[in-house]
Design an enzyme around this catalytic site. Structure first.
Site, PDB file in Angstrom:
ATOM      1  N   HIS A  34      69.233  -3.354 -33.870  1.00 31.25           N
ATOM      2  CA  HIS A  34      69.222  -2.752 -32.530  1.00 31.25           C
ATOM      3  C   HIS A  34      68.612  -3.684 -31.489  1.00 31.25           C
ATOM      4  O   HIS A  34      68.827  -3.495 -30.299  1.00 31.25           O
ATOM      5  CB  HIS A  34      68.448  -1.428 -32.556  1.00 31.25           C
ATOM      6  CG  HIS A  34      69.165  -0.354 -33.317  1.00 31.25           C
ATOM      7  ND1 HIS A  34      69.874   0.645 -32.708  1.00 31.25           N
ATOM      8  CD2 HIS A  34      69.326  -0.156 -34.649  1.00 31.25           C
ATOM      9  CE1 HIS A  34      70.415   1.431 -33.620  1.00 31.25           C
ATOM     10  NE2 HIS A  34      70.099   0.963 -34.816  1.00 31.25           N
TER      11      HIS A  34
ATOM     12  N   ASP B 190      66.227  -7.333 -23.992  1.00 30.01           N
ATOM     13  CA  ASP B 190      66.442  -6.020 -24.587  1.00 30.01           C
ATOM     14  C   ASP B 190      67.726  -6.058 -25.389  1.00 30.01           C
ATOM     15  O   ASP B 190      68.721  -6.627 -24.927  1.00 30.01           O
ATOM     16  CB  ASP B 190      66.556  -4.967 -23.472  1.00 30.01           C
ATOM     17  CG  ASP B 190      65.934  -3.645 -23.883  1.00 30.01           C
ATOM     18  OD1 ASP B 190      66.008  -3.313 -25.075  1.00 30.01           O
ATOM     19  OD2 ASP B 190      65.382  -2.958 -23.004  1.00 30.01           O
TER      20      ASP B 190
HETATM   21  P1  ADP Z   1      63.910   1.108 -26.430  1.00 35.19           P
HETATM   22  O1  ADP Z   1      64.795   1.477 -27.593  1.00 35.19           O
HETATM   23  O2  ADP Z   1      63.406  -0.306 -26.438  1.00 35.19           O
HETATM   24  O3  ADP Z   1      62.793   2.076 -26.206  1.00 35.19           O
HETATM   25  P2  ADP Z   1      66.161   1.958 -24.756  1.00 35.19           P
HETATM   26  O4  ADP Z   1      66.272   1.961 -23.262  1.00 35.19           O
HETATM   27  O5  ADP Z   1      67.329   1.388 -25.456  1.00 35.19           O
HETATM   28  O6  ADP Z   1      64.813   1.208 -25.109  1.00 35.19           O
HETATM   29  O7  ADP Z   1      65.992   3.447 -25.283  1.00 35.19           O
HETATM   30  C1  ADP Z   1      64.942   4.260 -24.856  1.00 35.19           C
HETATM   31  C2  ADP Z   1      65.324   5.732 -25.033  1.00 35.19           C
HETATM   32  O8  ADP Z   1      64.142   6.512 -24.931  1.00 35.19           O
HETATM   33  C3  ADP Z   1      66.262   6.220 -23.951  1.00 35.19           C
HETATM   34  O9  ADP Z   1      67.182   7.133 -24.506  1.00 35.19           O
HETATM   35  C4  ADP Z   1      65.326   6.898 -22.947  1.00 35.19           C
HETATM   36  O10 ADP Z   1      65.932   7.947 -22.228  1.00 35.19           O
HETATM   37  C5  ADP Z   1      64.216   7.411 -23.838  1.00 35.19           C
HETATM   38  N1  ADP Z   1      62.914   7.386 -23.126  1.00 35.19           N
HETATM   39  C6  ADP Z   1      62.324   6.326 -22.563  1.00 35.19           C
HETATM   40  N2  ADP Z   1      61.168   6.668 -21.958  1.00 35.19           N
HETATM   41  C7  ADP Z   1      61.012   7.985 -22.132  1.00 35.19           C
HETATM   42  C8  ADP Z   1      60.028   8.958 -21.735  1.00 35.19           C
HETATM   43  N3  ADP Z   1      58.960   8.654 -20.981  1.00 35.19           N
HETATM   44  N4  ADP Z   1      60.210  10.227 -22.130  1.00 35.19           N
HETATM   45  C9  ADP Z   1      61.286  10.565 -22.872  1.00 35.19           C
HETATM   46  N5  ADP Z   1      62.248   9.717 -23.261  1.00 35.19           N
HETATM   47  C10 ADP Z   1      62.124   8.440 -22.910  1.00 35.19           C
END
Ligand code: ADP
Length: 458
Positions: free
Chosen positions: A156, A364
């Site tokens: 991922h 990312d």
């Molecule tokens: P990573 O996998 O590095 O965290 P991504 O952007 O690919 O980054 O995925 C993050 C996921 O987590 C997304 O679906 C996002 O909506 C969710 N997310 C990020 N921050 C929050 C938060 N504060 N509360 C709830 N969900 C979150």
């Protein structure tokens, strides 16, 4: 059709209603429900002793099999080698990488132990799909026990350039282990090029144009499978939340100001400090935005037992305090920095409310927030995505304003451009990106990976 076994570091908490927390979890869970199958991995608990066997929970056609970890396993496998060696290196932060041979030994030991826990639950024709950097040696451990099932792996996070990967002392062992899979998937074409380069020039293997690999005496396939979301479901969720309590409260405090939104885990790979400075630069070079624009950064802390994560937290608190101190007025706070989790529906409606989605990681694998922001927009009056070229999503979302997150001035100019973009251009960019999101949805990601995995060795 053969049963599907998903293996991931954490088994996603699935609520009674069958809905999981994130898009990935929902996408994978759907596949399990369709074919029947099992989700195996760590429960998230740390216990004083390792369990004798996994805890089994049946929900309809899906079996959840979870194990706890001991403190030592957690420290070496999870906090240590996975998150303090592989994560920073694979995100091009060799400067933050710590390496300890005992932690690597623990990483391998826990992978072998997890494989042993799974073996009694396996049937000969099961198809096994392993996820992410915590579990690179998982297939090797299964193979050493004589397991011949089809096993796929999806990374991922970014696959780093060879010259970065070789800074991890046991890179050769890791890559030998990776070649025990039948299919290895990465997010983007640049990741695939990096993987191919390592296999050809470090492992001295061969890679054909269509992704067939011979390396370390093994044959496998590699490919790029960009992960997606369910765009239409996210759009519906965003629309529903418009009249919710959180949004009403927000609107009351905004007084018609424009809104820039960022949502990330609090991670040094997300480029948060540079992003704050670029917003500061915007206020500096375009005083017309002062008191007219607010920036909300949602960033719940993660991995807070690792020093580099404690540092980024302190740094950001200092930066937001400094910038707010410099520009705030009695009735206007430039940066609202929120350190917490929100429900998906609240985030989706926040995205829809925002005039600019500000997504600027230094690196990312994909960045699902960028895709969620686009999907959440009102197609009649959509906001603008400002996106780092170093997010995997930038390979697909060409309707975004693409920025280099190191270039603070360039990002400030992109914010200014986004805030002033005319409606017809916003609509055209949004429509282009929605087409891509629908074409590359999470079901397409999952189905194409599983189709290719089922086709190997046939
Ligand atoms: P990573 O996998 O590095 O965290 P991504 O952007 O690919 O980054 O995925 C993050 C996921 O987590 C997304 O679906 C996002 O909506 C969710 N997310 C990020 N921050 C929050 C938060 N504060 N509360 C709830 N969900 C979150």
């Amino acid at each position: 059709m053969s049963r599907l076994i998903i293996v991931s570091n954490r088994v996603a908490p699935i609520s009674e209603g069958g809905m999981a927390a994130g898009g990935l979890a929902v996408g994978v869970y759907d596949a399990l429900r369709e074919t029947g199958g099992m989700w195996f991995g760590w429960s998230g608990e740390v216990a004083s002793a390792a369990p004798a066997s996994p805890k089994i929970e049946e929900r309809g056609p899906v079996t959840f099999a979870t194990v706890s970890l001991t403190r030592r396993d957690y420290d070496q496998y999870y906090r240590g080698f996975s998150n303090d060696t592989l994560w920073p290196t694979f995100h091009y932060r060799s400067d933050l990488t710590h390496y300890d041979r005992h932690e690597f030994d623990g990483y391998q030991r826990v992978n072998a132990w997890l494989a042993h826990q799974l073996i009694p639950l396996l049937r000969p024709d099961d198809v096994i799909w392993v996820h992410d950097y915590h579990l690179i040696p998982f297939a090797e451990a299964l193979r050493q026990e004589g397991i011949t099932n089809r096993i796929g792996f999806f990374l991922h996070i970014p696959f780093p350039a060879s010259q970065v990967l070789v800074t991890v002392p046991p890179h050769d062992k890791l890559m030998r282990a990776l070649c025990c899979y039948d299919l290895v998937g990465v997010q983007t074409e640049p990741d695939l090029r990096a993987l191919r380069d390592y296999l050809e020039h470090e492992a001295h293997g061969t890679v054909s144009a269509d992704g067939r690999v011979d390396a370390y005496g093994r044959s496998l396939r590699i490919g790029a499978y960009p992960i997606g979301i369910y765009p239409d479901e996210l759009a519906a969720l965003a629309k529903e939340g418009q009249d919710g309590r959180h949004l009403k409260n927000l609107r009351q405090t905004m007084h018609e100001r424009r809104l820039i939104v960022s949502v990330d885990r609090l991670d040094y790979s997300k480029g948060l400090v540079e992003r704050f400075r670029a917003f500061e630069k915007l206020l500096e070079i375009s005083p017309n935005h002062r008191a007219q624009v607010s920036f909300i950064q949602v960033a719940p802390p993660t991995r807070s037992d690792i020093q580099s994560y404690q540092q980024i937290r302190l740094q950001l608190e200092a930066e937001s305090g400094r910038i707010n101190g410099r520009f705030a007025e009695m009735d206007w706070t430039p940066i609202r920095y929120l350190h917490r989790q929100y429900e998906r529906a609240v985030l989706a409606s926040l995205f829809r409310e925002a005039h600019v989605g500000y997504v600027t990681p230094l690196r990312d694998g994909m960045n699902l927030v960028a895709k969620e922001y686009v999907a959440a927009q009102d197609p009649e009056d959509p906001g603008v995505l400002v996106l780092s070229r170093f997010a995997g999503a930038a390979q697909e979302l060409d309707g975004a304003l693409i920025v280099n997150p190191i270039d603070v001035q360039g990002m400030a100019e992109a914010l200014d451009h986004a805030l002033g973009m005319p409606l017809d251009e916003r609509r055209a960019r949004h429509a282009r990106m929605m087409t891509v999101l629908r074409r590359n949805s999470v079901s397409v990601w999952r189905d194409s990976f599983l189709r290719d995995l089922r086709a190997v060795r046939q």
